[in-house]
Design an enzyme around this catalytic site. Sequence first.
Site, mmCIF file in Angstrom:
data_model
loop_
_atom_site.group_PDB
_atom_site.id
_atom_site.type_symbol
_atom_site.label_atom_id
_atom_site.label_comp_id
_atom_site.label_asym_id
_atom_site.label_seq_id
_atom_site.Cartn_x
_atom_site.Cartn_y
_atom_site.Cartn_z
ATOM 1 N N GLU A 51 73.432 65.889 45.561
ATOM 2 C CA GLU A 51 74.357 65.233 44.851
ATOM 3 C C GLU A 51 75.578 66.089 44.488
ATOM 4 O O GLU A 51 75.299 67.539 44.251
ATOM 5 C CB GLU A 51 73.507 65.276 43.215
ATOM 6 N N GLU A 83 67.394 65.759 40.267
ATOM 7 C CA GLU A 83 66.196 64.915 40.253
ATOM 8 C C GLU A 83 65.818 64.122 41.260
ATOM 9 O O GLU A 83 65.298 63.188 41.360
ATOM 10 C CB GLU A 83 66.567 63.935 39.183
ATOM 11 N N ASN A 84 66.018 64.838 42.566
ATOM 12 C CA ASN A 84 65.569 64.166 44.151
ATOM 13 C C ASN A 84 64.368 63.488 43.781
ATOM 14 O O ASN A 84 63.345 64.051 43.135
ATOM 15 C CB ASN A 84 65.458 65.382 44.929
ATOM 16 N N HIS A 90 64.475 66.033 31.442
ATOM 17 C CA HIS A 90 65.694 65.372 31.936
ATOM 18 C C HIS A 90 65.639 64.860 33.192
ATOM 19 O O HIS A 90 65.795 63.689 33.675
ATOM 20 C CB HIS A 90 66.708 66.419 31.534
ATOM 21 N N GLU A 91 64.857 65.846 34.120
ATOM 22 C CA GLU A 91 64.998 65.377 35.617
ATOM 23 C C GLU A 91 63.764 64.394 35.597
ATOM 24 O O GLU A 91 63.917 63.417 36.402
ATOM 25 C CB GLU A 91 64.475 66.627 36.394
ATOM 26 N N GLU A 131 73.700 59.934 33.648
ATOM 27 C CA GLU A 131 73.682 61.202 32.829
ATOM 28 C C GLU A 131 73.701 60.970 31.284
ATOM 29 O O GLU A 131 73.025 61.669 30.761
ATOM 30 C CB GLU A 131 74.768 61.950 33.360
ATOM 31 N N HIS A 157 65.057 61.054 34.910
ATOM 32 C CA HIS A 157 65.920 60.516 35.907
ATOM 33 C C HIS A 157 65.106 59.631 36.540
ATOM 34 O O HIS A 157 65.812 58.482 37.406
ATOM 35 C CB HIS A 157 66.718 61.527 36.765
ATOM 36 N N GLY A 174 71.736 73.254 36.678
ATOM 37 C CA GLY A 174 70.302 73.345 36.185
ATOM 38 C C GLY A 174 69.328 72.940 36.819
ATOM 39 O O GLY A 174 68.462 73.560 37.084
ATOM 40 N N ALA A 175 69.337 71.749 37.309
ATOM 41 C CA ALA A 175 68.347 71.191 38.243
ATOM 42 C C ALA A 175 68.753 69.817 38.817
ATOM 43 O O ALA A 175 69.822 69.283 38.312
ATOM 44 C CB ALA A 175 67.145 70.851 37.226
HETATM 45 N N1 TRP Z 1 71.940 65.183 38.427
HETATM 46 C C1 TRP Z 1 71.780 66.714 37.982
HETATM 47 C C2 TRP Z 1 71.179 66.667 36.556
HETATM 48 O O1 TRP Z 1 71.841 65.894 35.878
HETATM 49 C C3 TRP Z 1 72.851 67.476 38.140
HETATM 50 C C4 TRP Z 1 73.743 67.839 39.295
HETATM 51 C C5 TRP Z 1 74.663 67.146 39.712
HETATM 52 C C6 TRP Z 1 73.525 69.034 40.215
HETATM 53 N N2 TRP Z 1 75.107 67.818 40.818
HETATM 54 C C7 TRP Z 1 74.618 68.814 41.094
HETATM 55 C C8 TRP Z 1 72.553 69.969 40.415
HETATM 56 C C9 TRP Z 1 74.821 69.901 42.018
HETATM 57 C C10 TRP Z 1 73.010 70.981 41.093
HETATM 58 C C11 TRP Z 1 74.191 70.848 42.031
HETATM 59 O O2 TRP Z 1 70.287 67.062 36.229
HETATM 60 ZN ZN ZN Z 2 71.030 64.578 34.962
#
Ligand code: TRP
Ligand code: ZN
Length: 869
Positions: free
Chosen positions: A122, A265-266, A298-299, A321, A302, A262-263
């Site tokens: 992402e 959500e794959n 949060h993750e 988000e 998702h 932060g993290a």
């Molecule tokens: N989708 C992730 C979240 O909201 C965050 C995210 C978006 C992200 N782009 C990223 C994390 C690039 C790491 C690197 O939790």
């Molecule tokens: Zn998110």
Amino acid sequence: MHAKAKYRKDYKNPDFTVTDIYLDFQLDPYKTVVTAKTQFTRLNAESTTLCLDGHSFQFVSIKLNGEDFTSYKQDSESLTLDLSNTNPDQFELEIVTNLVPAENTSLQGLYQSGDGICTQCEAEGFRQITYMLDRPDVLARYTTKITADKTKYPFLLSNGNRIASSDLDDKRYWVEWQDPFPKPSYLFALVAGDFDLLEDHFITKSGRNVKLELYVDRGNLNRATWAMQSLKTAMKWDEERFDLEYDLDIYMIVAVDFFNMGAMENKGLNVFNSKYVLANPETATDADYLAIESVIGHEYFHNWTGNRVTCRDWFQLSLKEGLTVFRDQEFSSDVGSRAINRIKNVKLLRTAQFAEDASPMSHPIRPEKVLEMNNFYTMTVYEKGAEVIRMIHTLLGEKRFQQGMKLYIERNDGKAATCDDFVQAMQDASGVDLKLFSRWYSQSGTPELTITDSYDDKKHIYKLFVSQMTPQTADQMDKANLHIPLKIALYDIKGMPFTLLNGGQAVSDVLDVVLKDQVFEFHGVTSKPVPALLCDFSAPVKLDYDYSREQLITLLKFAHNEFVRWDAMQMLFAQELRRNLTAYQQNMELTFSPELLNALKQVLENYQSNIELTTLILTLPKETEFAELFKIIDPEGIAVVCDFMQRSIAEGLQELWLKTYHEIHLDEYRINMQDIALRGMRNLCLQYLAFTDYGNTLVHKHYTYANNMTDTLSALNAATKAQLTCRDNIMKDFEEKWQHDGLVMDKWFNLQATRPDENVLLLVQQLMEHPSFNFNNPNRLRALVSSFVNQNVRAFHANNGSGYRFLTDILIRLNESNPQVAARLIEPLIRFARYDSQRQTLMKRALERLNEVENLSKDLFEKIEKALQ
Ligand code: TRP
Ligand code: ZN
């Protein structure tokens, strides 16, 4: 030379889609070979050209239906195929690319983190792996085969279920994964490495057994239990509150040290910044524990809001988000304290998001124009986005909101949806008209509510005159009226609430502000009331009501709503700061109001009635929070007045701080609400006491006897902020103890970077050579550099421009190695319009220097261009 911006209005359905993709990775840090076999279907019968996204890899070959294919044009960002000589209704492409994960410092696509290899796709990272229709409305089934060295990479992970594996003769082996749920490319993930594995399971409400696996670096197993427990709490909560159950048979989380955010959500395979996984009492603070719980939640959330229902295009990012932040906030509030969570979220919004609205990057929660998507993972899309969902929740109530959620998911499961789809489902399920409300998605800026009142003591009528106005923002000149839910309460001076009546009828405490100017009338108000306005921060707006100090003290004492009591103190602090800042600027003496001191004293004396709330009420807002009160920020003045206020409260209540400090006893470290609250209060006492004669002895002792990181860090913070004599010794002691552990050292780097000392910039520059520092690790950069430029307001804005030059030098380096992190770090520099003209000149000069840099990334270019426009 630069890629063109994209506009939301230009969205077009894709001409082609991908149904299935088979990815083969021959993994090696210096040469990974990726073979992607992709099944395409033509959606638009007219179309004979297919444009695939891709860059930053070595392109080796392409075959169409098994035959070498040559009718393509390649440019720096894409591969365009001419399909006019084939029948392109259905076809397979086989594309081979080579990657070098060990040299990928951007941390997007496939990259090396420590000794492992992982992905971050992402928003548009998949296109750094192979050529692909890399857009979220193309959903495909993924099968992934990974081949690698068995001793270096005993774990090979990808999305979904592990379906096959086998050893090869030459020490290599392979594992194959299949994800049954079609997904966009941004949710693809691969991880390879050697880990310690924490295993557990969760029985869903329908009785399915889900395997839970948490992967951490070797030796860190004793720091993984809290994250696992948080995951189970989150899964249970989502079933109970949202009636949403997990769908796969396995859920994996991997913690990595090198991570841009932060993290992530794959699907079925979350990748986390180790900061949001690892915790034990020796290494993590109470705040870290709570942050981990929230990000794990949060993750996980998702999986439904983001993965099962995904976004049609990246302009819709807030669809997943904003909603998921709302869900994680509700999670934290349900398993912890609602009022405390609300206060923390509002603090963040009022400082960071309001500041973004006032900056050159201002945008609506659903942006209209994007050059680099990474630049739009913002406070506005996330936090203001969550506020917009919260307002819908306020307007509908929990029951109808949940009916709306159900309908939203029913309609959009397995699809790529828009923000309009969400609002439509909420409206259809509830019958509440959200037409005007939906303007929150397209209008940027922070609305201002100006409120005056009148009281008729004969007729017992109280009136509120409410006006709304949204000032222009950098991206949008014209602003229209919004639908603003304004929650209120009315108190008599003894603190009794009036029932809200109009013509004998009870009326809602949430007023629907929809016009430019609006009057609200309340009957049967038998004495002149004190209004509590914008209770619980019912809308993300600024409030202008001319409260007297006495009114605010009344609310502080009597308001039933905890948020209102806290907010009353915020306004009292703000009044005190404004008055003293004016005095400072006119070279007059600073004074602390005895009424305010007395109010603080009463709150502190009663801390046991509500420990955590009291701690928040008595915490002086940070310089960055105060800065948001002003159009033009005086960094020096604010720092001086803040320091003065801190010392006045410390000295004025010195004996009471000491008494409270000694009253609170905690022996064994436990992570529960009561103990967190008590530690918080005791450590607040310590912060104030540091500025009194007791400071040095007490802080040194606190450090020595601390049996957990919360107390240790509190002592270090007190010692550095108050510049105590014990500071150097205890800082050294901590450094020696933790220098092997970057994550823990981040706390130390942060303290160094935020020191009030004159020579702090020199110190920060020296620390960039510290053995625990690593320029390529975003956590280290954030701890040292971002802390300095964002939190050490006075030093960064030193009027000789040294702070600006320092940041510019770093950005020039980072532009090459990690543009995504560079673009986050540049923020304080592009906000020059809020400083005096001398500083403005220096900041602009710094930006112009950056603008000259060769190969300026899109990330930095977009922000610099907006700033200099
Ligand atoms: N989708 C992730 C979240 O909201 C965050 C995210 C978006 C992200 N782009 C990223 C994390 C690039 C790491 C690197 O939790
Ligand atoms: Zn998110």
